[in-house]
Write an enzyme that holds these catalytic residues in place. Structure first.
Site, PDB file in Angstrom:
ATOM      1  N   HIS A 190       0.819  -1.204   0.000  1.00 41.55           N
ATOM      2  CA  HIS A 190       0.000   0.000   0.000  1.00 41.55           C
ATOM      3  C   HIS A 190       0.860   1.264   0.000  1.00 41.55           C
ATOM      4  CE1 HIS A 190       0.422  -0.756   4.439  1.00 41.55           C
ATOM      5  NE2 HIS A 190       0.639   0.538   4.425  1.00 41.55           N
ATOM      6  N   ASP A 229       0.906  -7.750   1.523  1.00 39.46           N
ATOM      7  CA  ASP A 229       1.230  -6.340   1.725  1.00 39.46           C
ATOM      8  C   ASP A 229       2.738  -6.089   1.704  1.00 39.46           C
ATOM      9  OD1 ASP A 229       0.781  -3.703   2.108  1.00 39.46           O
ATOM     10  OD2 ASP A 229       0.203  -3.838   4.215  1.00 39.46           O
ATOM     11  N   SER A 285       4.854   4.591   9.763  1.00 46.47           N
ATOM     12  CA  SER A 285       5.753   3.476  10.045  1.00 46.47           C
ATOM     13  C   SER A 285       5.533   2.306   9.096  1.00 46.47           C
ATOM     14  CB  SER A 285       5.567   3.002  11.488  1.00 46.47           C
ATOM     15  OG  SER A 285       4.246   2.529  11.678  1.00 46.47           O
TER      16      SER A 285
END
Length: 1116
Positions: free
Chosen positions: A92, A123, A206
């Site tokens: 993402h 991811d 983060s």
């Protein structure tokens, strides 16, 4: 389904009762706790090696695509291959669509990075960079060690947490078998994998941080967190190591160019979840099967994989069902996601045998493993600011649709105008079934500008019913011609190509005539029978920029300027409308003009004359209607106005407006309608007119916007009404004199949403109420120097129309005004109210247009007509009671003279401020009392207007007024220059790096301030995902310099920016509305954001788009 508190990149997931039970049992389920023997010195050494390899990623998603919307933000990545230049981060962050990114190392060296791979499901993704560009930093790559992860392992998360340069958060791995987080029901979600969990409390920014052990090895990848707790979720690295190996093997270090590496990925288009043996037993798993699985699995195994969902149309569709328990694949017991993924990836385009149990019944299924990349879109169509592409596996799984359908990632202007929402699936367009993107492009290529064609779509929230809308192809060149973006993994860019063939009629400028070509006839032949259609407009309003609000992701988005946001939601004139356009003539081909004919409409067998008779009969049936209502109803028109996001100029606060106007001129060649400027705020609009006298909808064009008064004139083509329509539509009779007085009876007549005339008799309570509307946070048109009519009763703040006498003669238009209510602190709310606008000023401008004004010519219905010019005094005034003026020291002689001049008002006009840049700016001061003009006392705004008009009538060479003013106890004589304004408004706008700039408009100048460096160009809007968004060049400020060169106007600005090179940084000096200067740097991106302008051409009455500068590879 997860709860709403889970977030990407520090976002987490709740898993309901089952997850709660599993959490309580996690210490029994997970492997034994590892002993931590690391000392503080060990951690110090490890961090010294790790921190230099961690980078801050500044990413910009240039277009909405798949699960992501256009956005800009910060995230984290880390170097995993120093020699080849490979950075690991989250999917993402890499984004599935076009992305521009830079990586900043520890020593603040910044380099561009390019996406090289993003996994379709999990991811993680990779950026690449040129290692030679890092000249001053010594760093080493971070090794990946997925096997080192274990429960109880002490870890550190190193990254850009909450926007900090470097943040180190401590934690301990608590679980290795957490369910994949569920972030959004219509966005990206990971699945078919376990996640790790720790209480490290990571936050935005983060995403992509390495989770390291005391030896400096990455054991996991930070992905999300739970906002309601300190829990963080980490992605295991086994599949990351495999993908990295393919990239490393595919990269030839002797070649300068990165190859497009294919990483095999297989899928059955189904989702598994890991269920404990207690749950599988309740699902019907036989005890013998459970015993066999326990014996064949590693010690500590506590469950099996169960089918959670199957995507329609996929390999497993109609073969596997929810609740099926997976036992074996190709004879091998399968209880873990990792082994399942490995087998699928190694079996692409091969058959595999699945052994399952369904309710205790063993079954065997042979399935073909599909190439996951084949159902992952790598191109999209951009049309009218919208993004359309094939439905991805991610969204097909979310919505339970078949992969490959035509998916609206961003509706843009054309589809939004029709009411097509984001996430819609297009099923039919212009009468043709649409199953893939190529079919949509084929139909689009046959359309012409201005055509209206039906479109059918479905949404996942209402999947079983198709919705039908009318799509109007843009008549003006609000946007570039349709383009196709195709992903190129070797360059990391999306290559832009024209989407339509060169012979497409849509590529021609202007509006074609009806039945103008064979291709158009081919399209309309499929829709000619569609005569009745529900036209439902859904106000899924977009925020300023290109149409979408920023979608929350795991990256920490750049904060938006509060003043740059769109205030369109509150107090605007948007409404949901459901209209039946059964006789709107949508069978017409090439333009918006829905011209009735004597022949039958479609297959309905209803003639135009019969429609007219029925309509007139319905009108006559209202026996209790007043004379005024019956007389004025044929003159009323309902407006629906849309403003393209690409040119939301002059501070316009919404994209969609409704309102009622009245016809003031109707002849064979031209019709003119007057309406308030809260319905039509700017000329860059698409206007549709619906007539109360005849059921038809035709387009209109703005021909005059009064610079001071709250009204606009809109022209329409009477021939578009047809013979019958033109016969019943007529102009209202205007009654400018005598002026309304207190106590007069008037009829308030207007139209309801269903185009039914509504009226009531009211009493004038104040015929000369002076308006005092303050400036909005985002300056926009506000009525000033106006007196309005107030009534004792009306129909509320959203009802507009006209005020007439008993004979139906118009004395005022009942118009809508926009204002902004401000509360304590910085909060405010848009508000609207209605008042009467005297007809005299409208009548004066109409007379100028009809008699042949001396203004600039404008093409109206094929005939050039000179438009009216208005001479004004660019000073904002407000009335003060003479009793107050006496306290300021005004003499009795002047008070008596003013009372004699106007015994009713008993007021004097005071200066509130001068428009910046006006001829009165340095002559009049705030607080001055204007006593007389050319020795004649003045008491109201109309006196000043009449004095300005007298200059044009009697002394055209003189452009000044001699004012008698009272200032600080002294009477002064001053000469003040007047200004001439046309009624066109802003006619030029430039888009540079995604910010929309224009010359300062009157609402900005009314604040009384322009930068000392020159008037500059004013930033009206900015676009999401643009360099302006990325570097903070927001709205409500002037650009006064670029690279030290002044930009006093648009011509100078264009000249300076044309010299800039793609990829170079520009130093931009701005001045905010509050006068605060600022200097920022901005990197120009001509690939995704070429420089272009929109200009209004009065010779054709159309807006044209002109590319100023673009890359050769980009299609502007």
């Amino acid at each position: 389904m997860g709860d709403q508190l889970e977030r990407l990149g520090s976002e987490g997931v709740s898993a309901g009762l089952e997850s709660t039970i599993k959490s309580e049992l996690c210490m029994e389920i997970d492997p034994p706790i590892s002993e931590n023997t690391a000392t503080a010195e060990d951690w110090r050494k490890a961090l010294n090696n790790v921190v230099p390899a961690v980078v801050v990623l500044r990413t910009t998603a240039c277009r909405a695509f798949d699960t992501e919307s256009a956005s800009a933000g910060y995230a984290t990545g880390f170097v995993v291959d120093k020699r080849r230049g490979i950075i690991l981060t989250n999917r993402h962050v890499v984004k599935p669509g076009p992305v521009v990114a830079e990586a900043t190392f520890l020593n603040r060296e910044e380099i561009p990075v390019f996406p090289v791979y993003r996994d379709p499901v999990h991811d993680f993704g990779f950026f690449r960079y040129d290692p030679q560009q890092i000249r001053f930093l010594s760093y080493e790559e971070i090794p990946l060690a997925p096997e080192a992860a274990s429960v109880g392992l002490e870890i550190r998360v190193v990254g850009n947490d909450s926007g900090e340069k470097v943040s180190i958060l401590a934690g301990t791995l608590a679980r290795l078998d957490r369910d994949a987080p569920h972030y959004k029901k219509d966005g990206y979600n990971d699945f078919n994998t376990f996640y790790m969990q720790a209480a490290s409390g990571t936050k935005g920014g983060s995403s992509g941080s390495p989770v390291i052990d005391w030896q400096g090895r990455a054991v996991a990848l930070n992905a999300g967190s739970k906002s309601s707790s300190a829990s963080a979720f980490f992605l295991p690295l086994e599949r990351v190591v495999r993908a990295l190996g393919y990239l490393q093997n595919g990269r030839d270090m002797s070649a300068d160019k990165w190859p497009a590496v294919t990483i095999p990925r297989g899928t059955l288009q189904m989702t598994f979840v890991h269920k404990g043996f207690d749950e599988t037993f309740r699902l019907g798993l036989q005890r013998d099967t459970e015993l066999m699985v326990r014996n064949a699995s590693p010690s500590g195994e506590t469950g099996m994989l169960v089918v959670d969902s199957v995507v329609p149309g996929g390999p497993a569709y109609k073969h596997l069902e929810t609740g099926d328990v997976l036992v074996r694949i190709n004879g091998e017991v399968m209880t873990q996601f990792l082994r399942l993924e490995t087998l699928l990836d190694d079996s692409v385009s091969q058959n595999i045998k699945l052994e399952i149990e369904r309710g205790g019944t063993p079954m065997t299924v042979d399935l073909m493993v599909q190439d996951l990349h084949s159902i992952t879109p790598d191109n999209f169509l951009e049309v009218s600011g919208g993004v359309i592409h094939s439905l991805s596996y991610q969204q097909a799984r979310n919505f339970r649709f078949t992969c490959g359908l035509v998916y609206v990632a961003e509706p843009g202007y054309m589809l939004f105008r029709a009411g097509v929402p984001r996430h819609a699936i297009i099923k039919k367009f212009a009468g043709q079934e649409i199953s893939c993107l190529e079919e949509l492009i084929s139909v689009l290529s046959k359309l012409s500008r201005g055509m209206r064609v039906p479109l059918e779509y479905i949404t996942y929230v209402d999947r079983h019913r198709r919705k039908s809308v009318l799509v109007t192809v843009d008549r003006h060149e609000w946007y570039a011609f349709p383009r196709r973006y195709i992903r190129d993994d070797s360059t990391g860019l999306w290559i832009v190509k024209p989407a339509l063939p060169s012979e497409s009629p849509l590529l021609s400028s202007g509006i074609n005539q009806v039945n103008g070509g064979a291709s158009n006839e081919a399209v309309t032949s499929d829709i000619r029978g569609v005569c009745v259609m529900d036209y439902t407009h859904q106000d899924n309003h977009q925020k300023l920029a290109d149409g979408t609000a920023i979608m929350e992701t795991n990256s920490d988005h750049t904060s938006e300027d509060a003043n740059s946001r769109d205030e369109s939601d509150a107090g605007s004139k948007k409404r949901k409308v459901e209209e039946c356009s059964s006789a709107d003539g949508i069978a017409n081909t090439d333009n918006l003009l829905c011209e009735p004919r004597e022949e039958n409409l479609g297959d309905s067998g209803i003639s135009e004359n019969s429609i007219l008779r029925d309509h007139q009969g319905a009108t006559a049936a209202v026996s209790n209607a007043s004379v005024a209502e019956r007389v004025i109803e044929p003159t009323l028109v309902m407006f629906e106005v849309h403003v393209p996001p690409s040119c939301m100029l002059d501070g316009v606060h919404s994209q969609h407006f409704f309102g009622t106007g009245v016809i003031i001129h109707h002849s064979q060649n031209m019709g003119l309608v007057v309406v308030d400027k809260n319905t039509i705020a700017i000329s860059a609009s698409d206007i549709m007119l619906s007539f109360a006298a005849f059921p038809i909808e035709i387009p209109g064009e703005v021909v005059f916007l009064h610079p001071v008064h709250n009204y606009a004139l809109v022209a329409y083509d009477p021939s578009a009404l047809g013979a019958a329509g033109a016969a019943v539509v007529r102009a209202a009779e205007l009654l400018p004199e005598p002026a309304l007085r207190r106590g007069d009876s008037v009829y308030l007549v207007g139209l309801s949403r269903s185009l039914q005339a509504t009226s009531r008799k009211s009493i004038v309570t104040n015929p000369c109420a002076a308006l005092n509307i303050g400036s909005a946070d985002c300056p926009r048109y506000r009525a000033m120097n106006m007196e309005v009519v107030e009534l004792d009763t009306d129909f509320g703040s959203t009802f507009s129309g006209v005020l007439t006498d008993e004979q139906g003669r118009v004395q005022a238009i009942w118009g809508s005004f926009s204002t902004q209510l401000k509360y304590g602190g910085s909060s405010s709310e848009d508000h609207q109210f209605v008042r009467g606008i005297p007809i005299y000023t409208i009548s004066q401008v109409l007379d100028k247009i009809l008699s042949g004004a001396n203004g600039p010519p404008l093409l109206i219905n094929g005939i050039k007509r000179p438009m009216a010019l208005v001479r004004i005094l660019e000073v904002e005034l407000y009335p003060t009671l003479l009793s107050k003026a006496r306290s300021f020291g005004l003499s009795d002689n002047w008070i008596q003279a003013l009372v004699k001049k106007d015994p009713l008002r008993r007021q004097v006009l005071r200066v509130k401020g001068c428009l910046a840049g006006s001829r009165a700016e340095n002559i009049l001061e705030q607080g001055d009392m204007v006593l007389a003009i050319n020795k004649e006392p003045v008491t109201c705004f109309r006196d000043i207007e009449n004095a300005c008009q007298d200059l044009d009538k009697y002394d055209k060479s003189n452009e000044t007024l001699q004012l008698t003013i009272f200032r600080q106890g002294r009477e002064l004589e001053v000469v003040v220059g007047t200004d001439i304004r046309d009624g066109i408004g802003t006619v030029r706008v430039v888009n540079w790096c995604g910010c929309i700039v224009q010359d300062p408009h009157p609402a900005v100048r009314a604040l009384g301030f322009l930068p000392e460096e020159g008037h500059g160009v004013f930033v009206a809007r900015w676009c999401h995902g643009s360099p302006a968004h990325r570097y903070g060049l927001y709205a409500l400020q002037w650009i006064v310099e670029v690279n030290g060169k002044p930009t006093p106007d648009l011509d100078a600005f264009v000249s300076v920016t044309k010299e800039l090179v793609h990829g170079d940084y520009a130093r931009v000096k701005t001045v905010h509305l509050n006068g605060k200067p600022r200097v920022l740097t901005l990197k120009q991106d001509l690939h995704y954001w070429p420089t272009w302008e929109l200009r209004f051409d009065s010779n054709t009455a159309l807006w044209y788009r002109n590319t100023i500068k673009a890359l050769d590879t980009a299609v502007a």
